[in-house]
Design an enzyme around this catalytic site. Structure first.
Site, mmCIF file in Angstrom:
data_model
loop_
_atom_site.group_PDB
_atom_site.id
_atom_site.type_symbol
_atom_site.label_atom_id
_atom_site.label_comp_id
_atom_site.label_asym_id
_atom_site.label_seq_id
_atom_site.Cartn_x
_atom_site.Cartn_y
_atom_site.Cartn_z
ATOM 1 N N SER A 113 0.798 -1.221 0.000
ATOM 2 C CA SER A 113 0.000 0.000 0.000
ATOM 3 C C SER A 113 0.830 1.270 0.000
ATOM 4 O O SER A 113 1.614 1.513 -0.897
ATOM 5 C CB SER A 113 -0.957 -0.037 1.188
ATOM 6 O OG SER A 113 -1.883 1.016 1.107
ATOM 7 N N HIS A 114 0.694 2.048 1.070
ATOM 8 C CA HIS A 114 1.305 3.369 1.156
ATOM 9 C C HIS A 114 2.730 3.306 1.701
ATOM 10 O O HIS A 114 3.377 4.329 1.843
ATOM 11 C CB HIS A 114 0.460 4.223 2.084
ATOM 12 C CG HIS A 114 0.202 3.518 3.380
ATOM 13 N ND1 HIS A 114 -0.605 2.411 3.462
ATOM 14 C CD2 HIS A 114 0.687 3.715 4.614
ATOM 15 C CE1 HIS A 114 -0.613 1.983 4.714
ATOM 16 N NE2 HIS A 114 0.165 2.740 5.434
ATOM 17 N N ASP A 277 -2.510 6.352 -3.388
ATOM 18 C CA ASP A 277 -1.348 5.721 -2.750
ATOM 19 C C ASP A 277 -0.719 4.633 -3.619
ATOM 20 O O ASP A 277 -1.070 4.469 -4.786
ATOM 21 C CB ASP A 277 -1.742 5.166 -1.378
ATOM 22 C CG ASP A 277 -2.628 3.935 -1.481
ATOM 23 O OD1 ASP A 277 -3.342 3.797 -2.484
ATOM 24 O OD2 ASP A 277 -2.596 3.094 -0.552
ATOM 25 N N ASP A 279 -0.945 1.404 -3.960
ATOM 26 C CA ASP A 279 -1.786 0.424 -4.660
ATOM 27 C C ASP A 279 -3.102 1.019 -5.155
ATOM 28 O O ASP A 279 -3.994 0.277 -5.574
ATOM 29 C CB ASP A 279 -2.033 -0.800 -3.771
ATOM 30 C CG ASP A 279 -2.757 -0.463 -2.484
ATOM 31 O OD1 ASP A 279 -2.609 0.672 -1.988
ATOM 32 O OD2 ASP A 279 -3.481 -1.325 -1.966
ATOM 33 N N ASP A 281 -5.691 2.511 -3.708
ATOM 34 C CA ASP A 281 -6.984 2.437 -3.018
ATOM 35 C C ASP A 281 -7.268 3.641 -2.128
ATOM 36 O O ASP A 281 -8.398 3.852 -1.717
ATOM 37 C CB ASP A 281 -7.149 1.113 -2.254
ATOM 38 C CG ASP A 281 -6.071 0.867 -1.227
ATOM 39 O OD1 ASP A 281 -5.128 1.691 -1.131
ATOM 40 O OD2 ASP A 281 -6.151 -0.159 -0.528
ATOM 41 N N ARG A 282 -6.249 4.440 -1.808
ATOM 42 C CA ARG A 282 -6.493 5.614 -0.975
ATOM 43 C C ARG A 282 -6.640 6.866 -1.823
ATOM 44 O O ARG A 282 -6.165 6.900 -2.961
ATOM 45 C CB ARG A 282 -5.319 5.850 -0.022
ATOM 46 C CG ARG A 282 -5.121 4.733 0.945
ATOM 47 C CD ARG A 282 -4.030 5.091 1.933
ATOM 48 N NE ARG A 282 -3.902 4.025 2.913
ATOM 49 C CZ ARG A 282 -3.408 4.183 4.127
ATOM 50 N NH1 ARG A 282 -2.954 5.363 4.494
ATOM 51 N NH2 ARG A 282 -3.334 3.168 4.956
ATOM 52 N N SER A 365 -8.365 7.192 7.217
ATOM 53 C CA SER A 365 -7.024 7.050 6.658
ATOM 54 C C SER A 365 -7.037 7.203 5.135
ATOM 55 O O SER A 365 -6.378 6.453 4.437
ATOM 56 C CB SER A 365 -6.447 5.702 7.055
ATOM 57 O OG SER A 365 -7.353 4.675 6.680
ATOM 58 N N LYS A 376 -11.432 -0.211 -0.918
ATOM 59 C CA LYS A 376 -11.520 1.224 -1.075
ATOM 60 C C LYS A 376 -10.926 1.571 -2.432
ATOM 61 O O LYS A 376 -10.175 0.790 -3.000
ATOM 62 C CB LYS A 376 -10.841 1.946 0.073
ATOM 63 C CG LYS A 376 -9.407 1.568 0.358
ATOM 64 C CD LYS A 376 -8.958 2.288 1.635
ATOM 65 C CE LYS A 376 -7.520 1.993 1.981
ATOM 66 N NZ LYS A 376 -7.397 0.764 2.792
HETATM 67 C C1 VG1 Z 1 -3.933 1.531 8.054
HETATM 68 C C2 VG1 Z 1 -5.140 2.436 8.194
HETATM 69 C C3 VG1 Z 1 -6.410 1.654 7.952
HETATM 70 C C4 VG1 Z 1 -6.322 0.984 6.563
HETATM 71 C C5 VG1 Z 1 -5.059 0.158 6.462
HETATM 72 C C6 VG1 Z 1 -4.864 -0.420 5.084
HETATM 73 O O1 VG1 Z 1 -4.027 0.481 8.992
HETATM 74 O O2 VG1 Z 1 -5.171 3.047 9.463
HETATM 75 O O3 VG1 Z 1 -7.512 2.497 8.043
HETATM 76 O O4 VG1 Z 1 -7.436 0.162 6.353
HETATM 77 O O5 VG1 Z 1 -3.922 0.959 6.764
HETATM 78 O O6 VG1 Z 1 -4.768 0.599 4.120
HETATM 79 P P1 VG1 Z 1 -3.244 0.493 10.397
HETATM 80 O O7 VG1 Z 1 -3.528 -0.854 11.024
HETATM 81 O O8 VG1 Z 1 -1.792 0.730 10.077
HETATM 82 O O9 VG1 Z 1 -3.812 1.649 11.156
HETATM 83 V V1 VG1 Z 1 -3.974 0.278 2.650
HETATM 84 O O10 VG1 Z 1 -4.169 1.607 1.704
HETATM 85 O O11 VG1 Z 1 -2.906 -0.664 3.118
HETATM 86 O O12 VG1 Z 1 -4.770 -1.040 1.967
HETATM 87 CO CO CO Z 2 -3.457 1.279 -0.127
#
Ligand code: VG1
Ligand code: CO
Length: 543
Positions: A113-114, A277, A279, A281-282, A365, A376
């Site tokens: 992800s991010h 981000d 991947d 999704d954000r 987030s 998302k």
């Molecule tokens: C974070 C965010 C959460 C989100 C997750 C995956 O998780 O707070 O809201 O669903 O990332 O996002 P955490 O456990 O670090 O707070 V992504 O864009 O990885 O799919």
């Molecule tokens: Co992501």
């Protein structure tokens, strides 16, 4: 070509977090590490023979190698077909779209992800089920349990599959179809939004900037925003996906997307800015010199949903994660539809959407989405905003201010303390839980504690219970402080402190969130003893 069965021993650390298994690349590169986890997935999901899987990732370092390993393992494990994005690329929402559209058994998404990418940075893998959404907790726990007892895995001894040209080939008895990663997704977007209206908006001189942050959404945004909607070339910046995201942190927030933030707050700022981000999704939404908090964005999309063709019939309900502000709850109340509060992570929304209970979902987030997929969806949120802007013909800022005037403002901020020693972070959480009894009824200035708990969720669809989802301190006026340990980090512990205060008075809506929340922040630091327990005075990131 022959199937090899390879003896292995379990690694004890393959517990999926908020969004799958995330570790540093060198961890994934250890002999048998990725293979063990993939075999654990296959053993747990028990797909029928010849089932079809979807496979793709965000293109970060190690994506290609991992795709080849997974293809060969799928072939050895009796899968009939794998749909893989060209070059091994699929954004997370596009993978969800493809899983659903072709009614496949499920899919494997490679992403952290991010989090940054590169030889020493992060990699990740997760399994999504037939509904296109992240596996439920029951499934991820079964995968983890399997990973602790695994003794062997199967892999086909074969040459690598060519992934850079569209078309089909075979791997043993399995068919591999390399598909265009963008077209199915773009088609879905055209079926939801009023592309003609958005095209008119963009032709009429409305200027946009989309920062793909050298991550997976570059090609998606270029195809949809520039080619299909006619935004001028260059409206999408940092459009070329890179294995290390250009050395950046592909996290669309005010800290990490500073290149875009400088543009929308600078001279000659465009009317609208957005970023997504690693991947895809954000999303982050910006107006001319203006930032929309993700919690407000969810509420605004809900309040304006009937302006969008795909939602003109209205919404069945809304869901938000627990730490997300209650702005969406106010809209749900006005619309007379339910609003569900789930633990953090998209996997909890799937059951609600499958059961037809909710249409829109969101997290603080920078995550927003709907039942069009089961993830998302960053670009979807951008198109949703553009569709609203095309209909309402007002600046982003006035739309937000009108919303606040009508519903009140849920002032919101999140403080992240990254890379803490795990023991210290756990100590803060334990200390808070031990303090519940003495906190209730206590006054802190104008704030009086009404209630505290460690959030627990019972899924209204399948009755499963998820405990320990974050400490909530709720005040009598509805303000909240929430403490939660992240489940996506790969180094030490990350402690998140979420702050929310409700402000009904329009005269105070112009206040900067940090000013409006200053008192709550002090209370949070005081009751958690965060400074003395972690030795950290300042958060790493404030959003
Ligand atoms: C974070 C965010 C959460 C989100 C997750 C995956 O998780 O707070 O809201 O669903 O990332 O996002 P955490 O456990 O670090 O707070 V992504 O864009 O990885 O799919
Ligand atoms: Co992501």
């Amino acid at each position: 070509m022959s199937i090899r069965t390879i003896s292995t021993q379990p690694f004890q650390d393959q517990k999926p977090g908020t969004s799958g298994l995330r570790k540093k690349v060198p961890v994934f590169q250890q002999a048998h590490y990725l293979e063990n986890f993939v075999q654990s997935i296959f053993d747990s999901i028990a797909a029928p023979k010849n089932a079809t899987l979807v496979l793709g990732g965000d293109g970060r370092y190690y994506n290609r190698e991992a795709i080849q390993i997974i293809l060969k393992m799928a072939a050895a494990n009796g899968y009939g077909k794998v749909l893989v994005g060209r070059g091994g690329i699929l954004s997370t929402p596009a993978a969800s779209c493809v899983i659903r559209k072709y009614k496949t058994f499920g899919g494997i998404i490679l992403s952290a992800s991010h989090n940054p990418g590169g030889p020493k940075e992060d990699f990740g893998i997760k399994y999504n089920s037939a509904n296109g959404g992240p596996a439920t907790e029951t499934v991820t726990e079964a995968i983890f349990a399997r990973s602790r007892t695994i003794t062997q895995y199967s892999i086909l001894d074969a040459a690598d599959v060519a992934l850079d040209a569209l078309g089909a080939s075979t791997l043993g008895d399995m068919r591999v179809e390399v598909i265009d990663p963008v077209s199915d997704y773009a088609e879905l977007m055209e079926s939801i939004f009023d592309f003609a209206a958005i095209r008119n908006l963009l032709n009429g001189g409305f200027r946009i900037r989309f920062d793909a942050m050298h991550a997976v959404n570059g090609p998606y945004a270029q195809e949809i925003l520039e080619r299909r909607l006619g935004a001028p070339a260059g409206s999408v910046m940092n459009a070329v996906p890179l294995e290390d995201f250009g050395g950046g942190h592909p996290d669309p927030n005010l800290t990490y997307a500073h290149e875009l933030v400088d543009i929308v707050y600078g001279d000659h700022a465009p009317d609208f800015g957005a970023a997504s981000d690693g991947d895809g999704d954000r999303n982050m939404i910006l107006g001319h010199h203006f930032f929309v908090t993700p919690s407000d964005s969810l509420a605004l999309l809900a309040a304006n949903a009937t302006l969008v063709p795909g939602y003109k019939q209205g919404l069945a309900g809304i869901a938000r994660s627990m730490p997300t502000s209650a702005a969406a709850d106010r809209v749900a109340q006005a619309l007379n539809i339910p609003c569900y509060e789930t633990p953090t992570g998209w996997k909890f929304f799937g059951n609600l959407m499958d059961a037809g209970k909710v249409t829109l979902c969101g997290e603080e987030s920078f995550g927003t989405g709907s039942n069009h997929v089961r993830e998302k969806d960053g670009l979807w949120a951008v198109l949703f905003w553009l569709n609203i802007l095309a209909v309402r013909k007002q600046p982003v800022e006035s739309i937000v201010r009108e919303h606040w005037a009508k519903y009140g403002r849920n002032v919101y901020s999140r403080y992240d303390y990254e890379g803490l020693p795990t023991d210290a972070a756990n100590g803060v959480m334990q200390h808070l839980k031990d303090s519940f009894a003495t906190l209730v009824g206590k006054m802190f200035g104008k704030y009086s504690v009404k209630f505290c708990d460690d959030f627990s969720y019972t899924d209204p669809v399948d009755g499963s219970v998820s405990k320990g989802q974050g400490v909530r301190i709720i005040f009598t006026d509805g303000s909240r402080i929430i403490f939660r340990l992240s489940g996506t980090g790969t180094e030490g512990a990350t402690l998140r402190v979420y702050l929310e205060a409700f402000e009904a008075d329009v005269a105070r809506h112009h206040l900067d969130a940090q000013v409006a929340l200053a008192e709550l922040i002090q209370i949070a630091l005081q009751i958690s003893e965060l400074g003395s327990r972690t030795g950290r005075e300042q958060p790493t990131v404030i959003t």
